[in-house]
Design a protein around this motif. Structure first.
Motif, PDB file in Angstrom:
ATOM      1  N   GLU A  52       0.978  -1.411  13.857  1.00 40.52           N
ATOM      2  CA  GLU A  52       2.401  -1.312  14.185  1.00 40.52           C
ATOM      3  C   GLU A  52       3.261  -1.419  12.920  1.00 40.52           C
ATOM      4  O   GLU A  52       4.237  -0.681  12.759  1.00 40.52           O
ATOM      5  N   LEU A  53       2.883  -2.321  12.016  1.00 37.04           N
ATOM      6  CA  LEU A  53       3.632  -2.497  10.775  1.00 37.04           C
ATOM      7  C   LEU A  53       3.547  -1.246   9.915  1.00 37.04           C
ATOM      8  O   LEU A  53       4.561  -0.747   9.406  1.00 37.04           O
ATOM      9  N   LYS A  54       2.351  -0.719   9.765  1.00 35.62           N
ATOM     10  CA  LYS A  54       2.168   0.501   8.968  1.00 35.62           C
ATOM     11  C   LYS A  54       2.988   1.647   9.564  1.00 35.62           C
ATOM     12  O   LYS A  54       3.673   2.371   8.837  1.00 35.62           O
ATOM     13  N   ASN A  55       2.950   1.791  10.884  1.00 35.62           N
ATOM     14  CA  ASN A  55       3.670   2.881  11.542  1.00 35.62           C
ATOM     15  C   ASN A  55       5.179   2.782  11.354  1.00 35.62           C
ATOM     16  O   ASN A  55       5.835   3.777  11.050  1.00 35.62           O
ATOM     17  N   ILE A  56       5.735   1.584  11.534  1.00 30.90           N
ATOM     18  CA  ILE A  56       7.192   1.471  11.418  1.00 30.90           C
ATOM     19  C   ILE A  56       7.642   1.672   9.976  1.00 30.90           C
ATOM     20  O   ILE A  56       8.693   2.261   9.730  1.00 30.90           O
ATOM     21  N   ILE A  57       6.841   1.245   9.020  1.00 25.67           N
ATOM     22  CA  ILE A  57       7.216   1.465   7.616  1.00 25.67           C
ATOM     23  C   ILE A  57       7.191   2.960   7.305  1.00 25.67           C
ATOM     24  O   ILE A  57       8.104   3.487   6.662  1.00 25.67           O
ATOM     25  N   GLU A  58       6.149   3.658   7.753  1.00 27.99           N
ATOM     26  CA  GLU A  58       6.084   5.108   7.549  1.00 27.99           C
ATOM     27  C   GLU A  58       7.296   5.795   8.162  1.00 27.99           C
ATOM     28  O   GLU A  58       7.916   6.663   7.546  1.00 27.99           O
ATOM     29  N   GLN A  59       7.639   5.399   9.385  1.00 28.30           N
ATOM     30  CA  GLN A  59       8.776   6.004  10.078  1.00 28.30           C
ATOM     31  C   GLN A  59      10.092   5.681   9.366  1.00 28.30           C
ATOM     32  O   GLN A  59      10.972   6.551   9.256  1.00 28.30           O
ATOM     33  N   SER A  60      10.238   4.463   8.880  1.00 24.97           N
ATOM     34  CA  SER A  60      11.452   4.072   8.181  1.00 24.97           C
ATOM     35  C   SER A  60      11.626   4.880   6.898  1.00 24.97           C
ATOM     36  O   SER A  60      12.714   5.402   6.626  1.00 24.97           O
ATOM     37  N   ILE A  61      10.561   4.990   6.124  1.00 25.02           N
ATOM     38  CA  ILE A  61      10.619   5.776   4.884  1.00 25.02           C
ATOM     39  C   ILE A  61      10.979   7.221   5.209  1.00 25.02           C
ATOM     40  O   ILE A  61      11.841   7.821   4.571  1.00 25.02           O
ATOM     41  N   GLN A  62      10.321   7.766   6.220  1.00 22.75           N
ATOM     42  CA  GLN A  62      10.586   9.149   6.605  1.00 22.75           C
ATOM     43  C   GLN A  62      12.041   9.328   7.035  1.00 22.75           C
ATOM     44  O   GLN A  62      12.683  10.314   6.683  1.00 22.75           O
ATOM     45  N   SER A  63      12.575   8.367   7.778  1.00 23.30           N
ATOM     46  CA  SER A  63      13.953   8.492   8.263  1.00 23.30           C
ATOM     47  C   SER A  63      14.972   8.445   7.127  1.00 23.30           C
ATOM     48  O   SER A  63      16.083   8.933   7.285  1.00 23.30           O
ATOM     49  N   LEU A  64      14.592   7.873   5.999  1.00 23.69           N
ATOM     50  CA  LEU A  64      15.486   7.772   4.840  1.00 23.69           C
ATOM     51  C   LEU A  64      15.245   8.876   3.811  1.00 23.69           C
ATOM     52  O   LEU A  64      15.900   8.911   2.776  1.00 23.69           O
ATOM     53  N   SER A  74       0.824  -1.209   0.000  1.00 25.06           N
ATOM     54  CA  SER A  74       0.000   0.000   0.000  1.00 25.06           C
ATOM     55  C   SER A  74       0.862   1.265   0.000  1.00 25.06           C
ATOM     56  O   SER A  74       0.348   2.362  -0.143  1.00 25.06           O
ATOM     57  N   PHE A  75       2.174   1.109   0.136  1.00 16.48           N
ATOM     58  CA  PHE A  75       3.099   2.240   0.079  1.00 16.48           C
ATOM     59  C   PHE A  75       3.653   2.339  -1.338  1.00 16.48           C
ATOM     60  O   PHE A  75       4.561   1.582  -1.705  1.00 16.48           O
ATOM     61  N   PRO A  76       3.130   3.256  -2.161  1.00 13.11           N
ATOM     62  CA  PRO A  76       3.550   3.315  -3.563  1.00 13.11           C
ATOM     63  C   PRO A  76       5.010   3.697  -3.759  1.00 13.11           C
ATOM     64  O   PRO A  76       5.572   3.432  -4.820  1.00 13.11           O
ATOM     65  N   GLU A  77       5.639   4.278  -2.749  1.00  9.21           N
ATOM     66  CA  GLU A  77       7.036   4.669  -2.893  1.00  9.21           C
ATOM     67  C   GLU A  77       8.000   3.499  -2.726  1.00  9.21           C
ATOM     68  O   GLU A  77       9.200   3.646  -2.962  1.00  9.21           O
ATOM     69  N   LEU A  78       7.480   2.337  -2.350  1.00  9.21           N
ATOM     70  CA  LEU A  78       8.326   1.146  -2.188  1.00  9.21           C
ATOM     71  C   LEU A  78       8.243   0.264  -3.424  1.00  9.21           C
ATOM     72  O   LEU A  78       7.175   0.084  -4.000  1.00  9.21           O
ATOM     73  N   GLU A  79       9.375  -0.290  -3.805  1.00  7.31           N
ATOM     74  CA  GLU A  79       9.468  -1.164  -4.980  1.00  7.31           C
ATOM     75  C   GLU A  79       9.779  -2.585  -4.525  1.00  7.31           C
ATOM     76  O   GLU A  79      10.736  -2.820  -3.802  1.00  7.31           O
ATOM     77  N   ARG A  80       8.958  -3.513  -4.967  1.00  8.23           N
ATOM     78  CA  ARG A  80       9.115  -4.915  -4.579  1.00  8.23           C
ATOM     79  C   ARG A  80      10.271  -5.559  -5.327  1.00  8.23           C
ATOM     80  O   ARG A  80      10.429  -5.386  -6.533  1.00  8.23           O
ATOM     81  N   LYS A  81      11.059  -6.344  -4.590  1.00  2.99           N
ATOM     82  CA  LYS A  81      12.164  -7.119  -5.174  1.00  2.99           C
ATOM     83  C   LYS A  81      12.079  -8.528  -4.598  1.00  2.99           C
ATOM     84  O   LYS A  81      12.280  -8.737  -3.405  1.00  2.99           O
ATOM     85  N   ASN A  82      11.763  -9.500  -5.434  1.00  2.16           N
ATOM     86  CA  ASN A  82      11.726 -10.893  -4.989  1.00  2.16           C
ATOM     87  C   ASN A  82      13.153 -11.403  -4.843  1.00  2.16           C
ATOM     88  O   ASN A  82      13.993 -11.165  -5.705  1.00  2.16           O
TER      89      ASN A  82
END
Length: 156
Positions: free
Chosen positions: A78-90, A13-21
């Motif tokens: 919790e998962l949504k929050n940490i992903i948002e925070q991680s993206i923001q921190s980068l 649901s985070f469009p700024e992330l790119e999936r890599k298998n």
């Protein structure tokens, strides 16, 4: 515990992330806009539900020596929050945005091109910021929301 599929749905649901298998059915999610060499936000999400989120710059999480936080037992919120925070921190705008937001109520809105605007409640007004630039000021939340939606943005 969330299933692999539930975690994938949240992460995707985070469009700024790119999936890599990667190997063994595991999945990584990269943040190409990272201002650091570190690009992985989600690392080795495994079909058994285990996985990691990059949290080296985050407060309040137990990180391993690589700066990763185990998300095996995280709730959806919790998962949504940490992903948002991680993206923001980068992100390049993290210190700029902190200066704008301060302790005010804020929301992030994103469009189909991954541009982000921040809606901040300041001094009884609702201000929309694009980086340091004030994009608009509104008397009510509903006015600001209507403007953002008309411009093609959706709340994250």
């Amino acid at each position: 515990m969330l299933t692999f599929e539930q975690k994938l749905a949240i992460i995707e649901s985070f469009p700024e992330l790119e999936r890599k298998n990667v190997s063994l059915g595991r999945v990584n999610f990269h943040f190409a806009e990272s201002v650091y060499d570190k690009k992985n936000v989600v690392y080795h999400l495994h079909p058994n539900g285990n996985g990691f989120v990059y949290g080296e710059f985050l407060d309040g999480y137990d990180v391993d020596p690589k700066g990763l936080v185990n998300i095996r037992d995280f709730t959806a919120e919790e998962l949504k929050n940490i992903i948002e925070q991680s993206i923001q921190s980068l992100s390049a705008n993290s210190t700029v945005e902190s200066a704008i937001i301060e302790d005010n109520e804020e929301e992030r809105w994103i469009n189909s091109e991954n541009h982000t605007l921040i809606l901040v409640h300041e001094d009884e007004m609702w201000n929309v910021y694009a980086g340091l630039n004030l994009d608009g000021t509104f008397l009510s939340y509903n006015e600001a929301k209507q403007y953002l939606e008309e411009e093609g943005f959706r709340k994250r």
